[in-house]
Scaffold this motif. Structure first.
Motif, PDB file in Angstrom:
ATOM      1  N   ILE A 170      11.668  -0.223  13.047  1.00  9.67           N
ATOM      2  CA  ILE A 170      12.630   0.134  12.740  1.00  9.67           C
ATOM      3  C   ILE A 170      13.991  -0.557  12.686  1.00  9.67           C
ATOM      4  CG2 ILE A 170      14.224   1.681  12.840  1.00  9.67           C
ATOM      5  CD1 ILE A 170      12.102   3.915  13.074  1.00  9.67           C
ATOM      6  N   PHE A 221      -2.114   0.277  13.989  1.00 13.10           N
ATOM      7  CA  PHE A 221      -2.023   1.274  14.754  1.00 13.10           C
ATOM      8  C   PHE A 221      -3.710   2.522  13.642  1.00 13.10           C
ATOM      9  CE2 PHE A 221      -0.642   5.359  14.356  1.00 13.10           C
ATOM     10  CZ  PHE A 221      -1.280   5.879  15.860  1.00 13.10           C
ATOM     11  N   LEU A 222      -3.889   2.085  13.121  1.00  8.79           N
ATOM     12  CA  LEU A 222      -4.420   3.098  11.844  1.00  8.79           C
ATOM     13  C   LEU A 222      -6.208   2.364  11.567  1.00  8.79           C
ATOM     14  CD1 LEU A 222      -5.317   4.895   9.303  1.00  8.79           C
ATOM     15  CD2 LEU A 222      -5.480   2.941   8.181  1.00  8.79           C
ATOM     16  N   TRP A 252       0.547  -1.394  -0.281  1.00 10.47           N
ATOM     17  CA  TRP A 252       0.455  -0.199  -0.002  1.00 10.47           C
ATOM     18  C   TRP A 252       1.049   1.095   0.286  1.00 10.47           C
ATOM     19  CZ3 TRP A 252      -2.577   2.464   4.832  1.00 10.47           C
ATOM     20  CH2 TRP A 252      -4.044   3.434   4.146  1.00 10.47           C
ATOM     21  N   ILE A 253       1.754   0.823   0.619  1.00 11.63           N
ATOM     22  CA  ILE A 253       2.750   2.606   1.425  1.00 11.63           C
ATOM     23  C   ILE A 253       3.667   1.686   1.228  1.00 11.63           C
ATOM     24  CG2 ILE A 253       2.842   4.348   2.191  1.00 11.63           C
ATOM     25  CD1 ILE A 253      -0.040   4.424   4.291  1.00 11.63           C
ATOM     26  N   PRO A 254       4.617   2.029   0.327  1.00 12.01           N
ATOM     27  CA  PRO A 254       6.317   0.926   0.018  1.00 12.01           C
ATOM     28  C   PRO A 254       7.103   1.776   1.072  1.00 12.01           C
ATOM     29  CG  PRO A 254       5.003   0.999  -2.385  1.00 12.01           C
ATOM     30  CD  PRO A 254       4.222   1.479  -1.671  1.00 12.01           C
ATOM     31  N   ALA A 255       6.742   3.530   0.530  1.00 11.04           N
ATOM     32  CA  ALA A 255       7.910   4.636   1.395  1.00 11.04           C
ATOM     33  C   ALA A 255       8.085   4.097   2.671  1.00 11.04           C
ATOM     34  CB  ALA A 255       7.014   5.630   0.914  1.00 11.04           C
ATOM     35  N   LEU A 256       6.929   3.431   3.152  1.00 13.40           N
ATOM     36  CA  LEU A 256       6.964   3.101   5.162  1.00 13.40           C
ATOM     37  C   LEU A 256       6.891   1.511   5.377  1.00 13.40           C
ATOM     38  CD1 LEU A 256       4.538   5.835   6.175  1.00 13.40           C
ATOM     39  CD2 LEU A 256       6.844   5.891   6.804  1.00 13.40           C
ATOM     40  N   MET A 259       1.401  -1.367  11.555  1.00 11.83           N
ATOM     41  CA  MET A 259       0.810   0.250  11.349  1.00 11.83           C
ATOM     42  C   MET A 259      -0.619  -0.107  10.665  1.00 11.83           C
ATOM     43  SD  MET A 259       2.896   2.538  11.460  1.00 11.83           S
ATOM     44  CE  MET A 259       3.612   2.037  12.689  1.00 11.83           C
ATOM     45  N   LEU A 260      -1.276  -0.696  10.047  1.00 10.49           N
ATOM     46  CA  LEU A 260      -1.863  -1.580   9.621  1.00 10.49           C
ATOM     47  C   LEU A 260      -3.607  -0.927  10.538  1.00 10.49           C
ATOM     48  CD1 LEU A 260      -3.413  -2.675   6.366  1.00 10.49           C
ATOM     49  CD2 LEU A 260      -3.793  -0.839   7.146  1.00 10.49           C
ATOM     50  N   VAL A 270      -0.652   7.034  20.866  1.00  6.95           N
ATOM     51  CA  VAL A 270       0.464   7.468  20.120  1.00  6.95           C
ATOM     52  C   VAL A 270       1.878   7.070  20.751  1.00  6.95           C
ATOM     53  CG1 VAL A 270       1.390   9.611  19.576  1.00  6.95           C
ATOM     54  CG2 VAL A 270      -0.424   9.964  19.384  1.00  6.95           C
ATOM     55  N   ILE A 298       4.375  -0.248   4.716  1.00  8.65           N
ATOM     56  CA  ILE A 298       3.590  -0.939   5.187  1.00  8.65           C
ATOM     57  C   ILE A 298       2.748  -0.955   3.659  1.00  8.65           C
ATOM     58  CG2 ILE A 298       0.539  -0.050   5.795  1.00  8.65           C
ATOM     59  CD1 ILE A 298       2.622   2.392   7.177  1.00  8.65           C
ATOM     60  N   LEU A 308       1.785   3.944  18.740  1.00 11.20           N
ATOM     61  CA  LEU A 308       3.338   3.865  18.032  1.00 11.20           C
ATOM     62  C   LEU A 308       3.982   4.018  17.875  1.00 11.20           C
ATOM     63  CD1 LEU A 308       2.477   4.982  15.076  1.00 11.20           C
ATOM     64  CD2 LEU A 308       2.557   7.252  15.684  1.00 11.20           C
ATOM     65  N   LEU A 309       5.152   5.342  18.858  1.00 12.65           N
ATOM     66  CA  LEU A 309       6.011   5.133  19.165  1.00 12.65           C
ATOM     67  C   LEU A 309       6.499   3.704  19.327  1.00 12.65           C
ATOM     68  CD1 LEU A 309       6.522   7.732  21.569  1.00 12.65           C
ATOM     69  CD2 LEU A 309       6.991   8.067  19.197  1.00 12.65           C
ATOM     70  N   LEU A 316       6.194   1.793  16.359  1.00 12.72           N
ATOM     71  CA  LEU A 316       7.854   2.168  15.116  1.00 12.72           C
ATOM     72  C   LEU A 316       9.443   1.656  15.550  1.00 12.72           C
ATOM     73  CD1 LEU A 316       6.875   6.069  13.999  1.00 12.72           C
ATOM     74  CD2 LEU A 316       6.647   4.666  13.131  1.00 12.72           C
TER      75      LEU A 316
END
Lengths: 504, 528
Positions: free
Chosen positions: B196, B147-148, B74-78, B144-145, B185, B80, B188-189, B192
């Motif tokens: 990472i 979290f979304l 979906w979001i290659p940049a992240l 991430m999904l 939130v 996801i 989320l940290l 992440l």
């Protein structure tokens, strides 16, 4: 490019410089045309300006391959250094600036007619400022950078004070002018120190020279670095240079407030990125912690002040947007600070760019709806938004969406992921404390964004103003921003890809 | 199968958007209100049908395997990916969510939410958005999904409480959303950090790595951050303080979904993310989690006991909300044992709590509709509300819910809590046994206290003279006093499934545990 006549004459890549040039030429054309057009035909100027901005934006398309440079030093014995470079970073920011200016222009059409602003001057100033802002991301030497910064700022002072006979407007302009000029003076002082220490103005050469400065000049160089950054920090409205923001936004015509909140910030952080990351990477241990602290202070100050806005006061909506824009500036600074810690600064910078694109779309959208509401309730109170859903459901849904994007909660998915990239830049750089500060700020900001969103759907109190038909241009602006926001929410990759690749 | 699961997540989302549009010709119904409420019933009904079909098509021979998987970038940049899938852990929760939302829609169709000046359009749209978020959080396999999805439920629930709620609704709604967002939130940290350092956001890949790519410190930090977010949601004592207000103020459908589904997202996150992804960190923090859980059990039941007292002005909705704190304490205790027994118990208790507390909130909502208050003192008066006499079916159901909630063997509430305590009797290797024995004893005390307050509630609400005899009422004539409608047909329809499933799960727990156990075993073995 072929060096001509031993480098004395530079060849100019006209295509590369087309975006700022077109904008500037159209600005002059508007100024001249204003002299010859009868009053009744003045709306043509708006059409001309919007068209000019669109053409300038289209001029970015042939450049999308990236990596063109012009105004280069070509003499023998000098390392390659150019004053104007078109890389992906430049293109994205130029697109942001031109797109933002275009949306601002759409908002302005109605505002000029309603407030009886002088059309010729208004469009000329707006386009000039946009030209400066377009030039800035491409400039790669300190002189061009400062000139671009001033070209972007000076017309903005005049725009803020354009509401003739309005004391608040003049006061706002004066405040903005004085604080901005002071900051520029400080920047210039810094630039001169840096020049004295390194003997060059080109960013890449400064980066080289700073790694082996004469030990006697170290203090000079450090002072220069710090002072240069001050001017750019002012433009991003970072603490402690943020005091001008609320008064200026309230005093300025609404589209100009929108313009300053987006393009003004873009100018500031672009300059900051160029100076900090390209020119002063060897001083990262100096500026990175400072920027991290500034980011934390800025977002906290902005959000806490926004929290304290009373919704029934006059101009509370604009004040809230102003303070929230200070808070958002704090988020924008986080990845820049992170870049100072990271091995790959381009990656972190991308988060700022992605966030800025999201912010530009939704903040301009929010201002557009504010402009719509201001047509019936010119007091800009948040309480005026009560019952907006009942009056014009689409505008209310759009504003709710924009506010939730700014808050970073679904359904504003793009806002959420833009925040995620910023968080991830901070976590990646080991700035855990900054990430936690930002987390708290996200909650504070959620409070006021959500309160405002809730107001939209409440039934109106007493006599609600009747729904008026929105002018087509304003509707177009709102629709454009909303469509962009929804499209980005479905495919966040469109902006988030800047967060992965090396932009610089 | 893939399409089935994708449709389960996407359908409510589309339905939510469609609810805002005017009804097409032919579906207008009697009035726009009725049409949109019927739209809600149709969409949630379709989702339930799909969920049941998914459960039927699920390969029950291999419940540990991820089934019906979809994996699209979906979001290659992240990094996801839209990675969906169900296994034995998530399937029951998915079906429970679809069921409870459908029943809420059905209930709202029979008794439309009362609100000043607006149509129930927004109500239905928000309900469907909420359903999409909850279903997605049980179906996604990407951090991430997750979290979304976790965040997606907040805005609809905020508006459900703030607009259709009872007294003090705006404060309660705001408190709910701010608390949860602060928690999420921070979560989320942690996510992440895991993503990472672990190199991927994919839950399956991370579970297979089983923390081998994460250093001990990273795991500790990640578990603290992620656990904090999940603990707010679950809620774990002392982070529960948003819950009573939110439950009390929420409209019936809101309370049912909040208790029945939203709380489960927290405990599900513990099982799905914390345990497999950061096993060392989980191991280090399990005793603390268990301690907080045990305190929560005692605390929840003590508060309930004091609310149930005569003259305490206790609100029945608030009481059930606090009882949720206690019940979720059992779930957390089960998870904190890190044993298959405990975790199976926790997952069982999750489902049981969803069924029983959902039923109880429905019943209390119905009581509140009839009496106009859920204040226990005003309900029961001096002699008790005598619901058995005035509305025997309603009284019977309430007594059934209360008895199920206190964990009577043979009903759903029993197994989960027993298994959780059983797991705590013999916690995983390396955990302090004496400590866990203490927690078990505390939990046991908690069940006693739960029985005490639930029986007090039954006595005060269901039993008692109707107060008319003393006023010279002659036997043989119908009682005077407030006229009370007994269970209506729409209520019967929306409550019967919960009652039936409570009994079924109590008599045949193997059906559920057979699903979860292989998946839990695999999870604890490190995804192999």
């Amino acid at each position: 490019m072929v060096p001509l006549a031993g480098g004395a004459i530079q060849s100019v890549d006209w295509l590369a410089i087309a975006p700022p040039t077109v904008t500037a030429v159209v600005a002059l054309a508007v100024l001249v045309a204003d002299l010859f057009l009868p009053d009744a035909r003045k709306p043509l100027l708006g059409a001309l300006s919007i068209g000019g901005l669109a053409v300038a934006a289209l001029a970015l398309i042939p450049l999308r391959g990236g990596n063109r440079s012009t105004f280069c030093l070509t003499g023998p014995g000098t390392a390659h250094a150019c004053s104007y470079t078109v890389d992906h970073f430049t293109l994205v920011i130029q697109f942001l600036v031109l797109g933002g200016a275009l949306l601002t222009a759409l908002l302005s059409v109605g505002a000029i007619a309603d407030a009886k602003l002088p059309a010729g001057e208004y469009w000329f100033l707006l386009l000039s400022s946009a030209a400066g802002a377009t030039l800035l991301p491409a400039s790669r030497d300190l002189a061009t950078l400062v000139v671009a910064l001033e070209v972007a700022s000076l017309p903005a002072f005049a725009l803020v004070g354009l509401r003739r006979g309005d004391a608040r407007s003049s006061e706002a302009a004066l405040k903005f002018f004085l604080s901005s000029v002071t900051a520029t003076a400080v920047t210039l002082l810094g630039v001169s120190f840096v020049y004295a220490a390194t003997g060059t103005l080109h960013l890449t050469r400064i980066a080289d020279a700073l790694t082996h400065t004469d030990p006697q000049l170290t203090v000079l160089a450090q002072t220069g670095v710090a002072l240069t950054l001050v001017g750019f920090a002012f433009k991003t409205a970072a603490v402690p240079f943020h005091f001008w923001v609320p008064d200026t936004y309230v005093g300025a015509p609404l589209p100009i407030a929108a313009y300053l909140s987006v393009i003004g910030k873009a100018v500031g952080f672009t300059g900051l990125i160029l100076v900090a990351v390209v020119a002063f990477p060897s001083y990262a241990d100096v500026w990175a912690p400072v920027l991290a602290v500034l980011a934390a202070l800025t977002m906290t100050a902005g959000n806490v002040a926004a929290l304290r806005q009373r919704p029934d006061r006059a101009h509370s909506a604009v004040r809230l947007l102003a303070w929230s824009s200070v808070g958002q500036a704090g988020y924008l600074l986080v990845p820049i600070a992170a870049a100072g810690y990271a091995d790959d600064p381009g990656h972190a910078i991308g988060s700022t760019v992605a966030y800025a694109l999201m912010y530009a779309v939704v903040n301009l959208g929010a201002f557009a709806v504010a402009a719509l509401v201001a047509r019936t309730s010119p007091e800009h109170r948040i309480t005026d938004y009560r019952g907006l859903y009942a009056r014009s459901p689409l505008a209310a849904l759009a504003l709710g969406f924009f506010l939730l994007c700014l808050a970073g909660l679904p359904p504003g998915i793009i806002g959420l992921f833009a925040k995620v990239t910023v968080f991830s830049a901070a976590v990646d750089a080991g700035l855990g404390w900054l990430a936690v500060v930002m987390a708290v700020n996200v909650v504070i900001a959620l409070y006021y964004y959500l309160q405002w969103t809730a107001v939209l759907f409440r039934p109106a109190e007493g006599e609600a103003p009747q729904a008026v038909r929105a002018p087509a241009v304003l509707t177009a602006a709102i629709a454009l921003a909303a469509l962009a926001g929804v499209a980005l929410s479905g495919a966040p990759q469109l902006v988030l890809r800047f967060a992965e690749g090396a932009l610089l | 199968m893939q399409i089935l699961l994708a449709a389960i997540v996407a359908l409510p989302l589309l339905g939510s958007a469609a609810a805002l549009l005017p009804a097409p010709p032919g579906l207008r119904g009697r009035s726009p209100e009725q049409a949109v409420l019927r739209h809600g019933v149709t969409v949630t009904g379709a989702v339930l049908a799909l969920a049941v079909a998914l459960a039927a098509g699920f390969d029950h021979g291999h419940p540990a395997r991820m089934q019906a998987t979809t994996d699209i970038s979906w979001i290659p940049a992240l990094g996801i990916r839209i990675h969906l899938g169900v296994d034995g852990i998530s399937l029951p929760l998915l079906v429970l969510t679809a069921l409870l939302t459908f029943l809420c829609a059905l209930y709202s169709y029979g008794s439309p939410p009362r609100e000043r000046s607006t149509s129930p359009k927004a109500f239905v749209a928000l309900l469907l958005l909420l359903e999409a978020g909850t279903l997605a959080s049980f179906a996604v396999l990407d951090l991430m999904l997750f979290f979304l999805a976790f965040e997606m439920v907040l805005v609809p629930m905020y508006f459900l409480i703030a607009r259709w709620g009872g007294e003090g609704r705006e404060r309660a709604a705001l408190r709910f959303i701010l608390y949860t967002v602060l928690g999420s939130v921070v979560m989320l940290l942690g996510l992440l950090l895991v993503g990472i350092k672990g190199g991927t956001f994919d839950m399956v890949a991370l579970a297979t790595d089983n923390g081998s790519k994460l250093s001990h410190t990273t795991q500790i930090v990640a578990v603290v951050a992620i656990g904090l977010g999940l603990a707010v949601k679950a809620p774990m004592w002392p982070l529960h303080s948003w819950l009573p207000d939110a439950h009390t103020a929420a409209p019936t459908a809101g309370s049912v979904l909040l208790a029945g589904v939203l709380l489960k997202m927290g405990t599900y996150g513990f099982v799905r993310i914390v345990l497999p992804v950061a096993p060392d960190g989980a191991h280090a923090f399990a005793p603390y989690l268990a301690a907080f859980a045990a305190v929560g059990i005692i605390y929840g039941s003590l508060v309930c006991l004091s609310l149930a007292r005569s003259g305490a002005k206790g609100d029945l909705k608030r009481l059930i909300a606090y009882s949720s704190v206690g019940h979720m304490g059992f779930v957390l205790l089960g998870i904190a044992t890190l044993t298959p027994t405990g975790i199976n118990g926790a997952l069982f208790a999750n489902i049981a709590h969803g069924l029983i507390t959902g039923l109880l909130f429905f019943l209390v909502g119905a009581l509140k509709d009839r009496y106009g208050t859920s204040d226990l003192d005003r309900l029961s008066g001096e002699h008790g509300a005598a619901l058995y006499g005035k509305a025997p079916r309603l009284g019977g159901l309430l007594a059934f819910g209360a008895v199920a909630s206190l964990g009577l063997p043979g009903l759903a509430g029993f197994w989960g809590e027993m298994l959780a305590m059983f797991g705590s009797f013999r916690p995983a290797d390396g955990l302090s046994r004496p400590a866990y024995l203490t927690f078990m004893a505390l939990a046991g005390l908690g069940t006693l206290l739960t029985a005490a307050y639930m029986l007090v509630v039954v006595r005060r609400v269901c039993m008692g003279g109707n107060g008319t005899e003393t006023a010279g009422h002659k036997p043989g004539t119908p009682p005077v006093g407030p006229l009370l409608a007994d269970v209506q047909s729409y209520e019967l329809v929306s409550w019967t499934p919960l009652v039936a499933l409570t009994v079924l799960a109590g008599l045949w727990p193997a059906a559920l545990i057979g699903l979860t156990d292989p998946a839990v075993q695999q999870l604890l073995r490190g995804g192999k």
